[in-house]
Design a protein around this motif. Structure first.
Motif, short mmCIF file in Angstrom:
data_model
loop_
_atom_site.label_atom_id
_atom_site.label_comp_id
_atom_site.label_asym_id
_atom_site.label_seq_id
_atom_site.Cartn_x
_atom_site.Cartn_y
_atom_site.Cartn_z
N VAL A 110 0.85 -1.19 0.00
CA VAL A 110 0.00 0.00 0.00
C VAL A 110 0.89 1.24 0.00
CG1 VAL A 110 -1.79 1.27 1.23
CG2 VAL A 110 -1.81 -1.24 1.23
N LYS A 111 0.67 2.08 -0.98
CA LYS A 111 1.47 3.30 -1.10
C LYS A 111 0.56 4.51 -0.90
CE LYS A 111 4.87 1.28 -4.25
NZ LYS A 111 4.44 -0.12 -4.01
N VAL A 112 0.80 5.22 0.18
CA VAL A 112 0.01 6.42 0.51
C VAL A 112 0.81 7.65 0.10
CG1 VAL A 112 -1.02 7.78 2.36
CG2 VAL A 112 -1.15 5.27 2.42
N VAL A 113 0.18 8.53 -0.65
CA VAL A 113 0.79 9.80 -1.05
C VAL A 113 -0.09 10.93 -0.54
CG1 VAL A 113 1.45 11.30 -2.96
CG2 VAL A 113 1.92 8.84 -3.09
N GLU A 114 0.53 11.90 0.09
CA GLU A 114 -0.19 13.09 0.56
C GLU A 114 0.38 14.33 -0.09
OE1 GLU A 114 -0.83 15.90 4.53
OE2 GLU A 114 0.49 14.15 4.63
N TYR A 115 -0.48 15.12 -0.73
CA TYR A 115 -0.11 16.46 -1.19
C TYR A 115 -0.49 17.42 -0.07
CZ TYR A 115 0.75 14.90 -5.98
OH TYR A 115 1.27 14.28 -7.09
N PHE A 116 0.48 18.22 0.37
CA PHE A 116 0.20 19.08 1.52
C PHE A 116 0.79 20.47 1.31
CE2 PHE A 116 4.54 18.13 2.42
CZ PHE A 116 5.00 19.04 3.37
N SER A 117 0.32 21.38 2.15
CA SER A 117 0.79 22.77 2.15
C SER A 117 1.19 23.13 3.57
CB SER A 117 -0.32 23.70 1.67
OG SER A 117 -0.08 25.04 2.08
N TYR A 118 2.31 23.85 3.70
CA TYR A 118 2.78 24.25 5.02
C TYR A 118 1.87 25.28 5.68
CZ TYR A 118 7.19 21.75 4.52
OH TYR A 118 8.14 20.76 4.38
N THR A 119 1.05 25.96 4.90
CA THR A 119 0.16 26.98 5.45
C THR A 119 -1.29 26.51 5.53
OG1 THR A 119 -0.10 28.00 3.27
CG2 THR A 119 1.65 28.86 4.70
N CYS A 120 -1.51 25.23 5.34
CA CYS A 120 -2.86 24.66 5.39
C CYS A 120 -3.14 24.13 6.80
CB CYS A 120 -2.96 23.53 4.36
SG CYS A 120 -4.29 22.34 4.66
N PRO A 121 -4.14 24.67 7.50
CA PRO A 121 -4.43 24.21 8.86
C PRO A 121 -4.88 22.77 8.93
CG PRO A 121 -6.09 25.77 8.11
CD PRO A 121 -5.00 25.81 7.09
N HIS A 122 -5.56 22.28 7.89
CA HIS A 122 -5.99 20.88 7.87
C HIS A 122 -4.79 19.95 7.72
CE1 HIS A 122 -10.12 22.25 7.76
NE2 HIS A 122 -9.86 22.98 6.69
N CYS A 123 -3.79 20.41 6.97
CA CYS A 123 -2.56 19.63 6.85
C CYS A 123 -1.83 19.58 8.19
CB CYS A 123 -1.65 20.24 5.78
SG CYS A 123 -2.37 20.29 4.13
N ALA A 124 -1.84 20.70 8.90
CA ALA A 124 -1.21 20.74 10.22
C ALA A 124 -1.91 19.77 11.17
CB ALA A 124 -1.24 22.16 10.78
N ALA A 125 -3.24 19.71 11.07
CA ALA A 125 -4.00 18.79 11.93
C ALA A 125 -3.63 17.35 11.62
CB ALA A 125 -5.49 19.02 11.72
N PHE A 126 -3.48 17.02 10.33
CA PHE A 126 -3.11 15.65 9.99
C PHE A 126 -1.69 15.34 10.45
CE2 PHE A 126 -1.20 12.40 7.31
CZ PHE A 126 -2.09 11.35 7.53
#
Length: 240
Positions: free
Chosen positions: A59-75
């Motif tokens: 299983v390969k999980v890929v996450e696209y994220f942003s350093y200024t995204c609060p939802h990304c910070a939560a994850f």
């Protein structure tokens, strides 16, 4: 870097309201861990991301994220740890993160984080994301007060000063990044090109609806936005 930063500055103000609510990594050969702990294996991928875990994981999980995204910070705070310890460590799952830039601060943080040695990259991202609510407002204030310096021909010193002002330089120093190395990373065109590639892939090729944007074995997961939703999908993929 200056032209990209100036082009993105216009995006900072809208993102400030959202946030108020709740050197290029070197390519290296993947070494199998002596013990069965795949969280120790971190490598740069051909797609411009950084992967933790077994490159041959089922299983390969890929996450696209942003350093200024609060939802990304939560994850990053709630999900990255359990994902690594429960699923990546044993080799069944790999976890790759790719940047999807949204603004100038995002770019600065992404270039800075890529300055650390690969084994420390995920810890660095976790530290930056975990303190996002503290440094992000300070970074916005710094930009608003120093636009002339940031618009100068040589903006690296001003950007470096911002990182020192908001506390991120100190985080990087704990991971072995010297001031000289940080300056080189901020000015790295190859690193910026990689970040622009992953950003274009995220928004214009894969058409993610927002960040974080998850993929499991290359299949988009548009309804997954956090660990509570991602874990069951990982378990299903492991069983499949």
């Amino acid at each position: 870097m200056i032209r990209t930063v100036i082009a993105l500055l216009a995006l900072v103000s809208p993102l400030a309201a959202e946030a108020a609510a709740p050197r290029h990594l070197p390519t290296h050969n993947v070494q199998h861990p002596s013990a069965a702990d795949w969280t120790k294996v971190v490598s740069l991928t051909p797609d411009g991301g950084i992967r933790m875990g077994n490159p041959n994981a089922k299983v390969k999980v890929v996450e696209y994220f942003s350093y200024t995204c609060p939802h990304c910070a939560a994850f990053a705070t709630e999900g990255a740890g359990p994902l690594a310890q429960k699923y990546v460590r044993g080799g069944q799952v790999s976890y790759e993160i790719r940047v999807a830039l949204r603004d100038a601060i995002d770019l600065t943080m992404a270039l800075s984080a890529r300055c650390v040695a690969p084994p420390r990259y995920f810890d660095t991202v976790g530290a930056i994301m975990g303190s996002q609510q503290d440094w992000f407002p300070k970074a916005i204030d710094y930009i608003n007060a120093n636009r002339d310096k940031l618009n100068s021909v040589d903006d690296t010193a001003a950007i470096h000063a911002m990182l020192a002002n908001v506390g991120v330089e100190a985080m990087l120093a704990k991971q072995g990044v010297t001031p000289a190395a940080l300056n080189a990373c901020l000015a790295s065109k190859p690193a910026e090109d990689i970040l622009q590639k992953t950003t274009n892939d995220a928004w214009n090729v894969k058409h993610i609806s927002g960040t974080p944007g998850f993929f499991i074995n290359d299949a988009a997961q548009p309804d997954i936005h956090g660990w509570a939703q991602l874990e069951p999908a990982i378990q299903t993929a492991i069983k499949g």
